[in-house]
Design an enzyme around this catalytic site. Structure first.
Site, PDB file in Angstrom:
ATOM      1  CG  ASP A 284      31.270  50.919  43.168  1.00 10.72           C
ATOM      2  OD1 ASP A 284      31.906  51.422  42.239  1.00 10.72           O
ATOM      3  OD2 ASP A 284      31.816  50.256  44.069  1.00 10.72           O
TER       4      ASP A 284
ATOM      5  CG  MET B 238      34.665  42.359  40.246  1.00 12.45           C
ATOM      6  SD  MET B 238      34.792  43.002  38.596  1.00 12.45           S
ATOM      7  CE  MET B 238      35.606  44.546  38.922  1.00 12.45           C
TER       8      MET B 238
ATOM      9  CG  MET C 119      40.079  52.111  51.573  1.00 13.08           C
ATOM     10  SD  MET C 119      40.386  50.720  52.639  1.00 13.08           S
ATOM     11  CE  MET C 119      41.105  51.608  54.017  1.00 13.08           C
TER      12      MET C 119
ATOM     13  CB  VAL D 278      35.790  51.539  53.916  1.00 15.71           C
ATOM     14  CG1 VAL D 278      37.015  51.475  54.810  1.00 15.71           C
ATOM     15  CG2 VAL D 278      34.640  50.757  54.533  1.00 15.71           C
TER      16      VAL D 278
ATOM     17  N   GLY E 152      37.290  48.045  52.302  1.00 17.42           N
ATOM     18  CA  GLY E 152      35.955  48.362  51.776  1.00 17.42           C
ATOM     19  C   GLY E 152      35.137  47.086  51.614  1.00 17.42           C
ATOM     20  CG  HIS E 153      36.273  44.314  48.600  1.00 19.02           C
ATOM     21  ND1 HIS E 153      37.542  44.724  48.266  1.00 19.02           N
ATOM     22  CD2 HIS E 153      35.533  44.433  47.468  1.00 19.02           C
ATOM     23  CE1 HIS E 153      37.574  45.071  46.997  1.00 19.02           C
ATOM     24  NE2 HIS E 153      36.367  44.913  46.483  1.00 19.02           N
TER      25      HIS E 153
ATOM     26  CD  GLN F  47      28.160  47.574  41.654  1.00 14.17           C
ATOM     27  OE1 GLN F  47      28.759  47.292  40.632  1.00 14.17           O
ATOM     28  NE2 GLN F  47      28.668  47.351  42.844  1.00 14.17           N
TER      29      GLN F  47
ATOM     30  CG  LEU G   7      38.802  40.357  48.756  1.00 12.56           C
ATOM     31  CD1 LEU G   7      38.457  39.193  49.685  1.00 12.56           C
ATOM     32  CD2 LEU G   7      37.542  40.946  48.141  1.00 12.56           C
TER      33      LEU G   7
HETATM   34  P1  AMP Z   1      34.364  45.314  43.419  1.00 10.51           P
HETATM   35  O1  AMP Z   1      35.230  44.178  43.852  1.00 10.51           O
HETATM   36  O2  AMP Z   1      35.108  46.541  43.036  1.00 10.51           O
HETATM   37  O3  AMP Z   1      33.313  44.888  42.402  1.00 10.51           O
HETATM   38  O4  AMP Z   1      33.540  45.750  44.712  1.00 10.51           O
HETATM   39  C1  AMP Z   1      32.765  44.809  45.414  1.00 10.51           C
HETATM   40  C2  AMP Z   1      31.881  45.539  46.384  1.00 10.51           C
HETATM   41  O5  AMP Z   1      32.677  46.261  47.325  1.00 10.51           O
HETATM   42  C3  AMP Z   1      30.964  46.567  45.717  1.00 10.51           C
HETATM   43  O6  AMP Z   1      29.675  46.496  46.307  1.00 10.51           O
HETATM   44  C4  AMP Z   1      31.658  47.868  46.021  1.00 10.51           C
HETATM   45  O7  AMP Z   1      30.759  48.959  46.060  1.00 10.51           O
HETATM   46  C5  AMP Z   1      32.221  47.587  47.400  1.00 10.51           C
HETATM   47  N1  AMP Z   1      33.317  48.515  47.707  1.00 10.51           N
HETATM   48  C6  AMP Z   1      34.433  48.743  46.964  1.00 10.51           C
HETATM   49  N2  AMP Z   1      35.189  49.713  47.549  1.00 10.51           N
HETATM   50  C7  AMP Z   1      34.527  50.096  48.676  1.00 10.51           C
HETATM   51  C8  AMP Z   1      34.779  51.049  49.705  1.00 10.51           C
HETATM   52  N3  AMP Z   1      35.864  51.803  49.702  1.00 10.51           N
HETATM   53  N4  AMP Z   1      33.874  51.168  50.696  1.00 10.51           N
HETATM   54  C9  AMP Z   1      32.747  50.386  50.713  1.00 10.51           C
HETATM   55  N5  AMP Z   1      32.471  49.468  49.776  1.00 10.51           N
HETATM   56  C10 AMP Z   1      33.329  49.316  48.772  1.00 10.51           C
END
Ligand code: AMP
Length: 284
Positions: free
Chosen positions: A150, A30, A184, A176, A36-37, A153, A33
């Site tokens: 997540d 989403m 994060m 991460v 983690g992303h 998810q 960034l």
């Molecule tokens: P989002 O933009 O929040 O929908 O996240 C996109 C992807 O990044 C999802 O698969 C999340 O699980 C992953 N994600 C978000 N934060 C982290 C993190 N801290 N470590 C690893 N993956 C992450």
């Protein structure tokens, strides 16, 4: 790197890539960034010939309109970041491109979606499952990358991929964390300094649970108790839920037996709600 806004164009492009026998790695996000992303993007880069990252703040997975409106959006900054990571295509559609006029078809994954995050955020996983289905259908990736942060998810997407017969391998990357241990998240930016100093208690508590498990504790109630007491030792932390469940079915456990267990927590600091989890593997 090219930014694509149209689904039709993305579909014809990925058709061409497949005809050339190249593999496609897909990272749905989403935006906003962070590392983690980017860890997902790096993994995608290593595993696939062509890397596609989607940036779409998906309205159907927000149960509060205000949360959707407040979600940070900065495509220019995100695109600049992704160009440093050798991403081939960004898919950044408008809302109408995904949810056209009279849109009425949703994907509902039974059993996995009403507990934990699903209980706290009604409709959330219906929105996630629907948008991921649309994106998978359009892109038909060989690999799709999701974060362990997540965890529910991941369980939902793995179920959906099997049930709907997508020829996509789901790759799960580790959570991460900041140096403090805090997972994060784009929401961390909304914590006050005081809350940010307090929030690492979640991961500290999860690590306490892991230590007890490693010492041989197998009672879910005992592990739950350790998690609860440790988080409650931080006055700013307000527990939303904590749970010890089967990692695949998400059913509550009494004891950790043969299968992997998910230990998950959602905790509020002020008006910011954070989630984190660990997986306990009896076979390790
Ligand atoms: P989002 O933009 O929040 O929908 O996240 C996109 C992807 O990044 C999802 O698969 C999340 O699980 C992953 N994600 C978000 N934060 C982290 C993190 N801290 N470590 C690893 N993956 C992450």
């Amino acid at each position: 790197m090219e930014i694509i806004n149209r689904r039709q164009r993305l579909a014809s492009l990925t058709r061409k890539i497949r005809r050339e026998n190249k593999t496609i790695g897909f990272v749905p996000t989403m935006g906003a960034l962070h590392q983690g992303h980017l860890s997902l993007v790096q993994e995608a880069r290593q595993m696939s010939d062509v890397v596609i990252v989607s940036i779409f703040v998906n309205p159907t997975q927000f149960n509060e309109g205000s949360d959707f409106k407040k979600y940070p959006r900065d495509l220019t900054a995100d695109a600049a970041t992704l160009s440093d990571y050798q991403v081939d295509y960004i898919f950044a559609p408008d809302e109408n491109e995904i949810y056209g006029e009279n849109f009425s078809t949703y994907v509902y994954v039974e059993n996995l979606t009403e507990t934990l995050e699903g209980a706290a955020r009604p409709g959330h996983f219906r929105g996630v499952a629907t948008v991921v289905t649309i994106l998978f259908n359009t892109i038909r990736p060989d690999f799709a990358f999701f974060g362990q942060k997540d965890a529910q998810q991941v369980a939902v997407i793995e179920r959906l991929t099997k049930d709907l017969g997508f020829d996509t391998e789901i790759i799960v990357a580790p959570t991460v964390r900041e140096d403090s241990g805090l997972a994060m998240s784009s929401r961390n930016a909304r914590l006050t300094d005081e809350e940010k100093a307090a929030a690492p208690i979640i991961y500290r508590a999860l690590k306490e649970v892991r230590s007890a498990f490693n010492r041989g504790e197998r009672s879910a109630a005992a592990l739950h108790d350790i998690l609860e007491k440790t988080i409650e030792s931080e006055p700013l932390a307000k527990i939303d839920y904590i749970a010890v469940v089967d990692n695949t079915t998400l059913e509550p456990l009494e004891r950790i037996g043969e299968n992997r267990a998910l230990v998950a927590a959602a905790v509020r600091f002020g008006d910011v709600r954070l989630i984190d989890n660990i997986v306990l593997d009896p076979k390790q």
